[in-house]
Design a protein around this motif. Structure first.
Motif, PDB file in Angstrom:
ATOM      1  N   ARG A  32       0.817  -1.221   0.000  1.00  0.00           N
ATOM      2  CA  ARG A  32       0.000   0.000   0.000  1.00  0.00           C
ATOM      3  C   ARG A  32       0.848   1.268   0.000  1.00  0.00           C
ATOM      4  N   GLY A  33       2.127   1.103  -0.310  1.00  0.00           N
ATOM      5  CA  GLY A  33       2.983   2.283  -0.415  1.00  0.00           C
ATOM      6  C   GLY A  33       3.517   2.814   0.898  1.00  0.00           C
ATOM      7  N   TRP A  34       3.630   1.950   1.912  1.00  0.00           N
ATOM      8  CA  TRP A  34       4.178   2.399   3.197  1.00  0.00           C
ATOM      9  C   TRP A  34       5.653   2.723   3.036  1.00  0.00           C
ATOM     10  N   PRO A  35       6.072   3.945   3.364  1.00  0.00           N
ATOM     11  CA  PRO A  35       7.477   4.321   3.162  1.00  0.00           C
ATOM     12  C   PRO A  35       8.448   3.607   4.090  1.00  0.00           C
ATOM     13  N   GLY A  36       7.943   3.002   5.153  1.00  0.00           N
ATOM     14  CA  GLY A  36       8.836   2.312   6.081  1.00  0.00           C
ATOM     15  C   GLY A  36       9.029   0.843   5.779  1.00  0.00           C
ATOM     16  N   ALA A  37       8.483   0.357   4.668  1.00  0.00           N
ATOM     17  CA  ALA A  37       8.482  -1.085   4.394  1.00  0.00           C
ATOM     18  C   ALA A  37       9.889  -1.664   4.266  1.00  0.00           C
ATOM     19  N   ASP A  38      10.735  -1.014   3.479  1.00  0.00           N
ATOM     20  CA  ASP A  38      12.076  -1.563   3.245  1.00  0.00           C
ATOM     21  C   ASP A  38      12.894  -1.593   4.530  1.00  0.00           C
ATOM     22  N   ALA A  39      12.819  -0.515   5.305  1.00  0.00           N
ATOM     23  CA  ALA A  39      13.580  -0.461   6.556  1.00  0.00           C
ATOM     24  C   ALA A  39      13.062  -1.497   7.548  1.00  0.00           C
ATOM     25  N   TRP A  40      11.745  -1.677   7.573  1.00  0.00           N
ATOM     26  CA  TRP A  40      11.197  -2.678   8.487  1.00  0.00           C
ATOM     27  C   TRP A  40      11.679  -4.073   8.095  1.00  0.00           C
ATOM     28  N   ALA A  41      11.587  -4.395   6.802  1.00  0.00           N
ATOM     29  CA  ALA A  41      11.988  -5.729   6.349  1.00  0.00           C
ATOM     30  C   ALA A  41      13.473  -5.984   6.603  1.00  0.00           C
ATOM     31  N   PRO A  95       0.592   4.823   3.142  1.00  0.00           N
ATOM     32  CA  PRO A  95       1.474   5.992   2.984  1.00  0.00           C
ATOM     33  C   PRO A  95       1.474   6.931   4.179  1.00  0.00           C
ATOM     34  N   GLY A  96       0.355   7.042   4.869  1.00  0.00           N
ATOM     35  CA  GLY A  96       0.278   7.980   5.977  1.00  0.00           C
ATOM     36  C   GLY A  96       0.685   7.430   7.322  1.00  0.00           C
ATOM     37  N   ASP A  97       1.051   6.176   7.381  1.00  0.00           N
ATOM     38  CA  ASP A  97       1.411   5.571   8.669  1.00  0.00           C
ATOM     39  C   ASP A  97       2.862   5.882   9.018  1.00  0.00           C
ATOM     40  N   PRO A  98       3.162   6.031  10.313  1.00  0.00           N
ATOM     41  CA  PRO A  98       4.530   6.366  10.728  1.00  0.00           C
ATOM     42  C   PRO A  98       5.524   5.263  10.367  1.00  0.00           C
ATOM     43  N   VAL A  99       6.748   5.652  10.106  1.00  0.00           N
ATOM     44  CA  VAL A  99       7.770   4.675   9.721  1.00  0.00           C
ATOM     45  C   VAL A  99       8.473   4.081  10.943  1.00  0.00           C
ATOM     46  N   SER A 100       8.238   4.661  12.123  1.00  0.00           N
ATOM     47  CA  SER A 100       8.828   4.124  13.355  1.00  0.00           C
ATOM     48  C   SER A 100       7.713   3.579  14.241  1.00  0.00           C
ATOM     49  N   GLY A 101       8.101   2.949  15.341  1.00  0.00           N
ATOM     50  CA  GLY A 101       7.119   2.365  16.240  1.00  0.00           C
ATOM     51  C   GLY A 101       6.734   0.963  15.810  1.00  0.00           C
ATOM     52  N   LEU A 102       5.745   0.408  16.509  1.00  0.00           N
ATOM     53  CA  LEU A 102       5.314  -0.964  16.251  1.00  0.00           C
ATOM     54  C   LEU A 102       4.197  -0.987  15.221  1.00  0.00           C
TER      55      LEU A 102
END
Length: 317
Positions: free
Chosen positions: A200-209, A257-264
């Motif tokens: 869904r275009g979350w900008p934190g996806a790559d860093a999380w993975a 896209p609007g969800d934070p890239v940090s946190g759980l």
């Protein structure tokens, strides 16, 4: 060569049956007492012969599909030995285990697979159960082996140890070898869920993975009698937190896209199905909690495939 045929009891969402299918087996009958599990099986495999009934009430003589099968398989509800567990619940699980073994005289399969908790293999608490099984199987001219498999050794991104009993008619037993690991390196959570996290275009996806570099702790479906959908007990939740996952609840959708890239973040039930190595197109009936319970209780299909191939090799030897 004709496909080997099997009867699967306590089939659940079909994890063990899917694995056996991939190993070249054809289901003659799948049995489960839960309506939602039977709906899942019919939703994905309309041609499968699915029977909604309790194993304790099942009479194989009333079902001609059970005659002349090669394998009886059972991914049974997990037996428990903890004093904190309701005694009635534990006794029911043990009755189901005994009922599965007692089907062998009626069905007379050439092989039997029972999958359950690792403690069933060697814990002194289950010595009486093992002795009951030994007497029944030896009386019917089976020989058998107990062993423990970890789903992570078969490409499942999860530390999930399973106690397994494989029994074969005496003439096939010497040709049986327990499955050996199919992967040299365990598959990580980030590897399996990275694409869905980015869907869904979350900008934190790559860093999380990139930081989810271990296998998942064991998924636990929980009890039908209490609680909602979470990812397991306290220790599991702490392990999930180290991978930046909220193990206390499931999400309705992956981050956007609007969800934070940090946190759980919260996993979806579809993502937990990937952690059990179900095919992406496998659908689960019911609402979110019911779907997750089916997933958490399932046997990962790759383990079923490994067991099926090992048993087929012995039967075809």
């Amino acid at each position: 060569m004709n496909k080997l045929r099997f009867v699967d009891v306590c089939a659940g969402a079909g994890g063990l049956a899917l694995g056996l299918e991939a190993a070249g087996f054809e289901p003659a009958l799948l049995l489960d007492r839960k309506q939602v599990a039977c709906e899942t099986l019919r939703l994905n495999r309309p041609a499968w012969n699915v029977l909604e009934t309790d194993l304790l009430d099942f009479d194989p003589t009333e079902h001609q599909h059970t005659y002349d099968v090669d394998l009886l398989s059972a991914g049974l509800p997990r037996v428990k030995s903890s004093a904190t567990v309701a005694r009635a619940e534990t006794e029911e699980e043990l009755r189901l285990l005994e009922a599965a073994v007692l089907l062998a005289p009626s069905i007379q399969p050439r092989a039997l697979i029972i999958e359950n908790v690792p403690g069933l293999v060697d814990s002194p608490k289950f010595e009486g159960v093992r002795e009951f099984i030994r007497k029944e199987l030896e009386h019917l001219d089976y020989r058998f082996r107990w062993f423990i498999l970890n789903a992570a050794d078969f490409g499942v991104p999860q530390d999930r140890k399973q106690g397994v009993l494989v029994a074969l008619k005496k003439q096939y037993f010497d040709a049986f070898e327990p499955p050996v690991p199919t992967v040299a390196q365990h598959v990580t959570v980030g590897t399996v869920l990275g694409r869905s996290m980015a869907a869904r275009g979350w900008p934190g996806a790559d860093a999380w993975a990139a930081q989810a570099i271990s296998v998942a702790p064991t998924l636990v479906g929980g009890s039908d009698n209490r609680g909602g959908a979470d990812l397991g007990p306290t220790g599991s939740k702490k392990a999930w937190e180290r991978m930046r996952v909220n193990g206390g609840a499931l999400g309705d959708d992956v981050p956007g896209p609007g969800d934070p890239v940090s946190g759980l973040i919260k996993l979806t039930d579809a993502q937990t199905a990937l952690l059990q190595s179900f095919p992406e197109d496998w659908q689960f009936a019911g609402k979110k909690t019911a779907r997750y319970r089916q997933i958490g209780h399932a046997s990962p299909p790759p383990v079923g495939t490994a067991l099926g191939l090992a048993v087929a090799a012995a039967l075809n030897s």
